[in-house]
Motif scaffolding. Structure first.
Motif, mmCIF file in Angstrom:
data_model
loop_
_atom_site.group_PDB
_atom_site.id
_atom_site.type_symbol
_atom_site.label_atom_id
_atom_site.label_comp_id
_atom_site.label_asym_id
_atom_site.label_seq_id
_atom_site.Cartn_x
_atom_site.Cartn_y
_atom_site.Cartn_z
ATOM 1 N N ALA A 161 18.180 46.078 65.501
ATOM 2 C CA ALA A 161 19.332 46.766 66.086
ATOM 3 C C ALA A 161 19.811 45.948 67.279
ATOM 4 N N SER A 162 21.114 45.784 67.402
ATOM 5 C CA SER A 162 21.662 45.019 68.526
ATOM 6 C C SER A 162 22.241 45.980 69.551
ATOM 7 N N ALA A 163 23.151 45.472 70.366
ATOM 8 C CA ALA A 163 23.732 46.296 71.432
ATOM 9 C C ALA A 163 24.769 47.287 70.915
ATOM 10 N N GLU A 164 25.168 47.138 69.656
ATOM 11 C CA GLU A 164 26.147 48.070 69.093
ATOM 12 C C GLU A 164 25.821 48.358 67.635
ATOM 13 N N PRO A 165 26.349 49.444 67.086
ATOM 14 C CA PRO A 165 26.065 49.796 65.700
ATOM 15 C C PRO A 165 26.507 48.713 64.720
ATOM 16 N N CYS A 166 25.949 48.787 63.523
ATOM 17 C CA CYS A 166 26.227 47.798 62.474
ATOM 18 C C CYS A 166 27.086 48.420 61.384
ATOM 19 N N SER A 167 28.168 47.747 61.038
ATOM 20 C CA SER A 167 29.038 48.259 59.978
ATOM 21 C C SER A 167 28.758 47.536 58.662
ATOM 22 N N PHE A 168 29.091 48.197 57.578
ATOM 23 C CA PHE A 168 29.042 47.590 56.250
ATOM 24 C C PHE A 168 30.336 47.949 55.550
ATOM 25 N N ASP A 169 31.113 46.919 55.241
ATOM 26 C CA ASP A 169 32.415 47.106 54.593
ATOM 27 C C ASP A 169 33.306 48.056 55.397
ATOM 28 N N GLY A 170 33.253 47.913 56.731
ATOM 29 C CA GLY A 170 34.106 48.691 57.613
ATOM 30 C C GLY A 170 33.645 50.112 57.860
ATOM 31 N N LYS A 171 32.500 50.485 57.305
ATOM 32 C CA LYS A 171 31.973 51.841 57.504
ATOM 33 C C LYS A 171 30.577 51.760 58.112
ATOM 34 N N TYR A 172 30.106 52.892 58.595
ATOM 35 C CA TYR A 172 28.784 52.955 59.220
ATOM 36 C C TYR A 172 27.896 53.906 58.424
ATOM 37 N N TYR A 173 26.644 53.487 58.259
ATOM 38 C CA TYR A 173 25.711 54.265 57.450
ATOM 39 C C TYR A 173 24.407 54.518 58.208
ATOM 40 N N ARG A 174 23.690 55.553 57.748
ATOM 41 C CA ARG A 174 22.344 55.804 58.262
ATOM 42 C C ARG A 174 21.444 56.061 57.063
ATOM 43 N N ARG A 175 20.168 55.791 57.252
ATOM 44 C CA ARG A 175 19.205 56.016 56.183
ATOM 45 C C ARG A 175 18.786 57.473 56.153
ATOM 46 N N ASN A 176 18.724 58.009 54.956
ATOM 47 C CA ASN A 176 18.245 59.371 54.744
ATOM 48 C C ASN A 176 17.272 59.295 53.573
ATOM 49 N N GLY A 177 16.005 59.016 53.897
ATOM 50 C CA GLY A 177 15.032 58.744 52.846
ATOM 51 C C GLY A 177 15.423 57.462 52.136
ATOM 52 N N PRO A 178 15.487 57.478 50.810
ATOM 53 C CA PRO A 178 15.859 56.260 50.083
ATOM 54 C C PRO A 178 17.371 56.033 49.994
ATOM 55 N N HIS A 179 18.150 56.948 50.571
ATOM 56 C CA HIS A 179 19.608 56.867 50.454
ATOM 57 C C HIS A 179 20.267 56.398 51.754
ATOM 58 N N CYS A 180 21.487 55.878 51.614
ATOM 59 C CA CYS A 180 22.309 55.514 52.767
ATOM 60 C C CYS A 180 23.502 56.469 52.799
ATOM 61 N N ASP A 181 23.614 57.249 53.848
ATOM 62 C CA ASP A 181 24.718 58.196 53.991
ATOM 63 C C ASP A 181 25.742 57.667 54.985
ATOM 64 N N GLU A 182 27.017 57.811 54.651
ATOM 65 C CA GLU A 182 28.066 57.369 55.575
ATOM 66 C C GLU A 182 28.095 58.275 56.803
ATOM 67 N N ILE A 183 28.301 57.669 57.957
ATOM 68 C CA ILE A 183 28.405 58.413 59.217
ATOM 69 C C ILE A 183 29.876 58.552 59.553
ATOM 70 N N SER A 184 30.314 59.765 59.827
ATOM 71 C CA SER A 184 31.722 59.967 60.174
ATOM 72 C C SER A 184 31.863 61.104 61.184
ATOM 73 N N GLY A 185 33.076 61.277 61.670
ATOM 74 C CA GLY A 185 33.375 62.387 62.578
ATOM 75 C C GLY A 185 32.537 62.382 63.844
ATOM 76 N N GLU A 186 32.027 63.550 64.213
ATOM 77 C CA GLU A 186 31.239 63.690 65.440
ATOM 78 C C GLU A 186 29.956 62.876 65.386
ATOM 79 N N ALA A 187 29.384 62.747 64.196
ATOM 80 C CA ALA A 187 28.148 61.967 64.045
ATOM 81 C C ALA A 187 28.401 60.496 64.374
ATOM 82 N N LEU A 188 29.587 60.000 64.035
ATOM 83 C CA LEU A 188 29.925 58.609 64.334
ATOM 84 C C LEU A 188 30.087 58.417 65.839
ATOM 85 N N LYS A 189 30.723 59.373 66.492
ATOM 86 C CA LYS A 189 30.856 59.304 67.955
ATOM 87 C C LYS A 189 29.479 59.316 68.606
ATOM 88 N N ALA A 190 28.593 60.146 68.090
ATOM 89 C CA ALA A 190 27.236 60.238 68.623
ATOM 90 C C ALA A 190 26.483 58.930 68.424
#
Length: 198
Positions: A161-190
């Motif tokens: 992890a660097s000083a800022e979040p990492c994007s993939f194809d212009g979107k941001y994701y988080r791991r949820n078990g074996p899946h990658c869920d897109e982060i949006s809305g308030e979760a993205l601000k957080a």
């Protein structure tokens, strides 16, 4: 007379530690039996490298200071190890509950003219083409390596992890078990607040 390579010993120990830790912090670890299908003609799975890059980007969003790993050539699923033995004759070595398979059988594919070296260079070239944040991509490419373990080669892909979040194809994701869920809305601000307030 044999020689001792401190770097090899260090990587072997690190790999064992990573595997042990993967049992308790699975959002930062992903194990893959390989990049090729287990069905004839054993070609590379469609989108395999893109999935890895997306997973690494999601791991980098875990939070400041996080380190994520994708380990290729290892599985903790007995069924997968048994299938590989059946279709390709690769017998796993065991470390704790992990089946050490290696990627050597994949690197023997005629597409990789220089074996493991060509296989590794192909992975790096494919990673370079992925739409992941430039800073993270550069770091992933610099720290990726093949580790010799049980006489087999394991592909270790690592992200910090660097000083800022990492994007993939212009979107941001988080791991949820074996899946990658897109982060949006308030979760993205957080997500951004978590990095910029660290």
């Amino acid at each position: 007379k044999g020689t001792t390579d401190a770097a090899v010993d260090s990587w072997t120990t690190e790999l064992e530690n990573v595997l042990i830790q993967s049992k308790t912090e699975n959002n930062l670890y992903d194990l893959k039996q390989g990049l090729h299908s287990l069905k004839k003609p054993f070609l590379v799975e469609a989108g395999a490298i893109a999935k890895i890059a997306k997973t690494l980007s999601a791991m980098a969003n875990y939070g400041p200071g996080a380190v994520g790993y994708v380990i290729v050539g290892v599985t903790d699923e007995e069924k997968t190890a048994a299938q590989l033995l059946k279709v390709r004759g690769v017998k796993a070595e065991m470390f704790n509950s992990f089946h050490i398979l290696g990627v050597d059988h994949e690197a023997k594919d005629k597409a990789y003219k220089k074996g493991l070296d060509s296989y590794f260079q192909w992975v790096l070239q494919e990673l370079k083409a992925q739409p992941i944040s430039a800073e993270h991509l550069d770091q992933i490419l610099r720290t990726s390596r093949l580790v010799s373990y049980f006489g087999r080669h394991i592909l270790v892909l690592q992200v910090f992890a660097s000083a800022e979040p990492c994007s993939f194809d212009g979107k941001y994701y988080r791991r949820n078990g074996p899946h990658c869920d897109e982060i949006s809305g308030e979760a993205l601000k957080a997500l951004f607040r978590r990095f910029y307030s660290a």
